[in-house]
Scaffold this motif. Structure first.
Motif, PDB file in Angstrom:
ATOM      1  N   GLY A   1       0.791  -1.225   0.000  1.00 14.46           N
ATOM      2  CA  GLY A   1       0.000   0.000   0.000  1.00 14.46           C
ATOM      3  C   GLY A   1       0.820   1.270   0.000  1.00 14.46           C
ATOM      4  N   ASP A   2       2.099   1.190   0.358  1.00 14.03           N
ATOM      5  CA  ASP A   2       2.963   2.372   0.322  1.00 14.03           C
ATOM      6  C   ASP A   2       3.111   2.888  -1.108  1.00 14.03           C
ATOM      7  N   LEU A   3       3.078   1.987  -2.082  1.00 15.24           N
ATOM      8  CA  LEU A   3       3.211   2.386  -3.480  1.00 15.24           C
ATOM      9  C   LEU A   3       1.852   2.586  -4.147  1.00 15.24           C
ATOM     10  N   THR A   4       0.921   1.680  -3.898  1.00 18.70           N
ATOM     11  CA  THR A   4      -0.390   1.702  -4.549  1.00 18.70           C
ATOM     12  C   THR A   4      -1.505   1.654  -3.504  1.00 18.70           C
ATOM     13  N   PRO A   5      -1.723   2.745  -2.768  1.00 23.38           N
ATOM     14  CA  PRO A   5      -2.755   2.724  -1.713  1.00 23.38           C
ATOM     15  C   PRO A   5      -4.146   2.428  -2.247  1.00 23.38           C
ATOM     16  N   TRP A   6      -4.432   2.780  -3.496  1.00 25.92           N
ATOM     17  CA  TRP A   6      -5.739   2.548  -4.105  1.00 25.92           C
ATOM     18  C   TRP A   6      -6.040   1.059  -4.292  1.00 25.92           C
ATOM     19  N   LEU A   7      -4.988   0.221  -4.259  1.00 25.02           N
ATOM     20  CA  LEU A   7      -5.182  -1.207  -4.495  1.00 25.02           C
ATOM     21  C   LEU A   7      -5.617  -1.965  -3.243  1.00 25.02           C
ATOM     22  N   SER A   8      -5.459  -1.354  -2.078  1.00 22.99           N
ATOM     23  CA  SER A   8      -5.772  -2.049  -0.823  1.00 22.99           C
ATOM     24  C   SER A   8      -7.231  -2.479  -0.754  1.00 22.99           C
ATOM     25  N   LYS A   9      -8.149  -1.577  -1.110  1.00 16.61           N
ATOM     26  CA  LYS A   9      -9.569  -1.914  -1.015  1.00 16.61           C
ATOM     27  C   LYS A   9      -9.973  -2.987  -2.021  1.00 16.61           C
ATOM     28  N   PRO A  10      -9.587  -2.891  -3.314  1.00 18.72           N
ATOM     29  CA  PRO A  10      -9.913  -3.979  -4.234  1.00 18.72           C
ATOM     30  C   PRO A  10      -9.371  -5.334  -3.794  1.00 18.72           C
ATOM     31  N   LEU A  11      -8.202  -5.334  -3.179  1.00 17.85           N
ATOM     32  CA  LEU A  11      -7.662  -6.604  -2.685  1.00 17.85           C
ATOM     33  C   LEU A  11      -8.538  -7.173  -1.575  1.00 17.85           C
ATOM     34  N   GLU A  12      -9.042  -6.291  -0.757  1.00 14.87           N
ATOM     35  CA  GLU A  12      -9.903  -6.721   0.360  1.00 14.87           C
ATOM     36  C   GLU A  12     -11.249  -7.231  -0.141  1.00 14.87           C
ATOM     37  N   THR A  13     -11.804  -6.569  -1.154  1.00 14.86           N
ATOM     38  CA  THR A  13     -13.154  -6.920  -1.604  1.00 14.86           C
ATOM     39  C   THR A  13     -13.174  -7.940  -2.742  1.00 14.86           C
ATOM     40  N   LEU A  14     -12.176  -7.893  -3.623  1.00 18.97           N
ATOM     41  CA  LEU A  14     -12.193  -8.749  -4.801  1.00 18.97           C
ATOM     42  C   LEU A  14     -11.303  -9.978  -4.687  1.00 18.97           C
ATOM     43  N   ALA A  15     -10.194  -9.845  -3.961  1.00 20.91           N
ATOM     44  CA  ALA A  15      -9.202 -10.917  -3.946  1.00 20.91           C
ATOM     45  C   ALA A  15      -9.052 -11.570  -2.580  1.00 20.91           C
ATOM     46  N   SER A  16     -10.089 -11.483  -1.778  1.00 16.22           N
ATOM     47  CA  SER A  16      -9.997 -11.997  -0.408  1.00 16.22           C
ATOM     48  C   SER A  16      -9.859 -13.516  -0.359  1.00 16.22           C
ATOM     49  N   GLY A  17     -10.243 -14.203  -1.446  1.00 19.96           N
ATOM     50  CA  GLY A  17     -10.172 -15.655  -1.452  1.00 19.96           C
ATOM     51  C   GLY A  17      -8.798 -16.206  -1.765  1.00 19.96           C
ATOM     52  N   GLY A  18      -7.901 -15.378  -2.278  1.00 19.38           N
ATOM     53  CA  GLY A  18      -6.563 -15.838  -2.637  1.00 19.38           C
ATOM     54  C   GLY A  18      -5.516 -15.395  -1.632  1.00 19.38           C
ATOM     55  N   ARG A  19      -4.314 -15.839  -1.869  1.00 21.38           N
ATOM     56  CA  ARG A  19      -3.198 -15.446  -1.007  1.00 21.38           C
ATOM     57  C   ARG A  19      -2.628 -14.121  -1.508  1.00 21.38           C
ATOM     58  N   GLN A  20      -2.171 -13.289  -0.597  1.00 20.88           N
ATOM     59  CA  GLN A  20      -1.610 -11.997  -0.966  1.00 20.88           C
ATOM     60  C   GLN A  20      -0.230 -11.837  -0.337  1.00 20.88           C
ATOM     61  N   VAL A  21       0.708 -11.363  -1.140  1.00 26.43           N
ATOM     62  CA  VAL A  21       2.073 -11.137  -0.663  1.00 26.43           C
ATOM     63  C   VAL A  21       2.440  -9.682  -0.934  1.00 26.43           C
ATOM     64  N   ALA A  22       2.535  -8.886   0.126  1.00 26.85           N
ATOM     65  CA  ALA A  22       3.010  -7.501   0.022  1.00 26.85           C
ATOM     66  C   ALA A  22       4.522  -7.531   0.238  1.00 26.85           C
ATOM     67  N   LEU A  23       5.281  -7.295  -0.804  1.00 29.32           N
ATOM     68  CA  LEU A  23       6.725  -7.507  -0.744  1.00 29.32           C
ATOM     69  C   LEU A  23       7.433  -6.608   0.264  1.00 29.32           C
ATOM     70  N   LEU A  24       6.942  -5.388   0.444  1.00 31.46           N
ATOM     71  CA  LEU A  24       7.579  -4.494   1.422  1.00 31.46           C
ATOM     72  C   LEU A  24       7.476  -5.025   2.842  1.00 31.46           C
ATOM     73  N   ASP A  25       6.470  -5.851   3.101  1.00 32.96           N
ATOM     74  CA  ASP A  25       6.233  -6.357   4.453  1.00 32.96           C
ATOM     75  C   ASP A  25       6.985  -7.642   4.758  1.00 32.96           C
ATOM     76  N   GLN A  26       7.720  -8.175   3.803  1.00 35.25           N
ATOM     77  CA  GLN A  26       8.415  -9.446   4.011  1.00 35.25           C
ATOM     78  C   GLN A  26       9.732  -9.231   4.746  1.00 35.25           C
ATOM     79  N   GLU A  27      10.091 -10.192   5.583  1.00 41.16           N
ATOM     80  CA  GLU A  27      11.324 -10.078   6.369  1.00 41.16           C
ATOM     81  C   GLU A  27      12.566  -9.998   5.492  1.00 41.16           C
ATOM     82  N   VAL A  28      12.512 -10.587   4.310  1.00 39.89           N
ATOM     83  CA  VAL A  28      13.690 -10.599   3.435  1.00 39.89           C
ATOM     84  C   VAL A  28      13.927  -9.254   2.761  1.00 39.89           C
TER      85      VAL A  28
END
Length: 306
Positions: free
Chosen positions: A79-106
């Motif tokens: 969401g730091d890069l594409t804040p507008w995408l957060s809501k569609p991910l919540e409403t449209l893609a809730s059934g799949g897995r999501q990986v936010a790369l900025l939030d990964q330990e690596v």
């Protein structure tokens, strides 16, 4: 006369059910390229943000919304890069897995920087910063090839978990992509090395990860945010810095007007060049990520004539 019945014995053949390759959706072209390398030989991921369009304020098309609905895995910077995408991910893609790369330990991240220019909030209203706030993490993390290298391994793990039948191929693809990336990164380091002692300015702070990896020095930006407009005082201050530091080059990006940058370098010997961190003019696909790095290196090389 009765005719004999022809008896046909039906033979049931057991056909193994082949698991479908996961449907993967990505946000920007560099991330799409990394996923495409890991999925090579199996399928091609979907790309949401079309090349040449700013990811900060993108408007999805219906076909892209449908792709999110059907996704088994969504890979995005966050969401730091594409804040507008957060809501569609919540409403449209809730059934799949999501990986936010900025939030990964690596992932190695950096905060946004200050360049001692006057307070940007005095120049523009807060509305201009709502979509791309320049506080907190700098989201341009794909420009550090060490992050990309780590993400290739992470993506292989994610896909292998969703698709165990093809786990070996995902990991082989990731390992091969990492080797290619190491070679490209070494070539990039050699090409930009003459730039290490050369100060430069940019339209906004978009290249920090590349700079940190290769030892380059940004000394100022025209504005902090993509949507912000600098005051005359800010431009005057930056112009003075350009003259005092002997800045050789000022870097723009393909999707932004260079008028403000031209005003900043007016009267100096600094040249305006273009860097393309998103691959706006490249064809999406497996080669794009490495081509972005090479194009960045060529842009910096042009500043020093190397």
């Amino acid at each position: 006369m009765l005719r004999p019945f022809l008896v046909v014995n039906a033979i049931c053949v057991s056909v193994p059910v082949v698991a479908e390759v996961p449907k993967v959706v990505t946000d920007i072209a560099p991330v799409h390229s990394l996923v495409a390398q890991v999925m090579a030989g199996l399928d091609v991921p979907e790309l949401i943000v079309r090349p040449g369009v700013s990811p900060h304020t993108y408007a999805m098309r219906p076909s892209e919304a449908r792709a999110l609905q059907q996704a088994d895995l969504v890979v995005w910077i966050g969401g730091d890069l594409t804040p507008w995408l957060s809501k569609p991910l919540e409403t449209l893609a809730s059934g799949g897995r999501q990986v936010a790369l900025l939030d990964q330990e690596v992932t190695q991240t950096h905060p946004y920087r200050e360049f001692n220019h006057e307070d940007e909030h005095e120049e523009v209203g807060h509305e201009a910063h709502d979509d791309h706030d320049h506080e907190g993490r700098d989201p341009h993390a794909w420009l550090d090839p060490q992050n990309a290298r780590a993400w290739l391994g992470l993506l292989a793990d994610e896909l292998a978990e969703l698709d165990p039948e093809n786990a070996a191929l995902y990991h082989e693809n990731a390992a091969a992509a990492q080797l290619r990336l190491d070679e490209v990164s070494s070539a990039v380091a050699a090409l930009v090395s003459p730039m290490q002692q050369v100060p430069f300015v940019a339209l906004h702070d978009a290249f920090q990860y590349f700079e940190h990896r290769y030892g380059l020095t940004l000394v100022g930006t025209v504005s902090l945010g993509d949507a912000s407009s600098p005051s005359p005082a800010r431009l005057a201050e930056l112009r003075a810095d350009i003259e005092a530091l002997g800045v050789a080059c000022a870097f723009a990006e393909p999707q932004f007007d260079t008028a403000l940058l031209e005003a900043a370098v007016e009267g100096s010997e600094a040249r305006i060049l273009v860097l393309d961190p998103l691959g706006a003019h490249l064809d999406p696909g497996p080669e794009l990520y490495n081509d972005v790095l090479k194009a960045m290196a060529a842009g910096f090389g042009a500043c020093t004539g190397s």
